[in-house]
Design an enzyme around this catalytic site. Sequence first.
Site, mmCIF file in Angstrom:
data_model
loop_
_atom_site.group_PDB
_atom_site.id
_atom_site.type_symbol
_atom_site.label_atom_id
_atom_site.label_comp_id
_atom_site.label_asym_id
_atom_site.label_seq_id
_atom_site.Cartn_x
_atom_site.Cartn_y
_atom_site.Cartn_z
ATOM 1 C CB ILE A 1 -1.744 -5.380 -1.737
ATOM 2 C CG1 ILE A 1 -2.013 -3.922 -1.326
ATOM 3 C CG2 ILE A 1 -0.572 -5.936 -0.913
ATOM 4 C CD1 ILE A 1 -2.386 -3.740 0.135
ATOM 5 C CB SER A 2 -1.755 -9.394 -5.621
ATOM 6 O OG SER A 2 -1.012 -8.410 -6.288
ATOM 7 C CB SER B 1 -0.872 -0.027 1.262
ATOM 8 O OG SER B 1 -1.637 1.144 1.341
ATOM 9 N N GLY B 2 0.608 2.171 -0.873
ATOM 10 C CA GLY B 2 1.402 3.399 -0.949
ATOM 11 C C GLY B 2 2.629 3.286 -1.838
#
Length: 280
Positions: free
Chosen positions: A183-184, A112-113
């Site tokens: 994200i997986s 994330s990000g």
Amino acid sequence: MNLIGVNPALPGISGSKKLGFFSFNGGNQPINLKPGGVYQIKVAMEEKQTLKLDVQGKVDRFANGHAGKNHSHLSTIGNSTNIKWHVCPVEKTDRQKLLQQRGCVIWITGLSGSGKSSVACALSQMLYQRGKLSYILDGDNVRHGLNRDLSFKAEDRVENIRRVGEVAKLFADSGFICIACLISPYKSDRAACRAMLPTGDFIEVFMDVPLRVCEGRDPKGLYKLARAGKIKGFTGIDDPYESPLDAEVVLQCNTGDCSTPRDMAEKVVSYLEEKGYLQA
Ligand SMILES: Nc1ncnc2c1ncn2[C@@H]1O[C@H](COP(=O)(O)OS(=O)(=O)O)[C@@H](OP(=O)(O)O)[C@H]1O
Ligand SMILES: Nc1ncnc2c1ncn2[C@@H]1O[C@H](COP(=O)(O)OP(=O)(O)O)[C@@H](O)[C@H]1O
């Protein structure tokens, strides 16, 4: 010839959900398999170790989604019994000719990000400017609808990726360049999505951005909440992320001073160009 066999009811096989799905590649050897026929298939599955299986099963469909001319047999796929693949004369190759591009899936994975959505948007824009059709499946967005019933616990993340993988496969079959950015976090799920597609059509893009950079950005304040224990099971904090080792494209950023999403997307465009996806 690439084949995908899907037969969860393979006789004598039980004990692993991974065995419900297999794919294999005939390489340069001609394989005269007829859809609907029953064959002895040798499958070698390579995950951490090579698992060799002798499987007696049916060939349910070809990787390009066609059951062939003789499609009189009925299949069982998962919990769906007595189903039959319907073939239409307009094929992927026809749609690709119309669009002057080749359908594929760009799978952007990372914390994330890390910049997944930013690269996806930049890429989609650049393709649009070249007259190429793409569509973005963003994890956050898909969770607003199709996957709204899923949480972030491990089995829901697995189902999230499986569903998006299936949708992405449909987009690729339609001739679109499908950009999936999630994200997986698990390698095996990404590998399963790769196996859904013909060889080469799954292009994995790894946002190789360390946690400290992502956390430094924290545009939604989620890392702060996770550090404070207000979000449990946050990827990178108290939930795993398994980095790809064999991604087709790696977009790195080790410091706060990264190249722009546009520059990163340019690398993906170059890859697509080199591999012939921007023409029919
Ligand atoms: N627990 C937890 N862990 C990770 N991420 C979380 C979590 N809770 C909410 N979010 C938000 O959900 C976005 C990730 O959704 P994905 O569907 O891509 O996740 S996954 O692939 O199923 O792991 C992710 O968006 P991105 O920042 O765009 O990656 C977060 O905003
Ligand atoms: N290459 C980059 N350099 C600097 N900041 C970036 C870059 N890519 C994205 N960002 C910023 O990082 C944050 C997260 O980007 P985003 O694309 O939403 O990541 P993700 O989809 O992986 O969560 C946003 O504030 C975005 O503006």
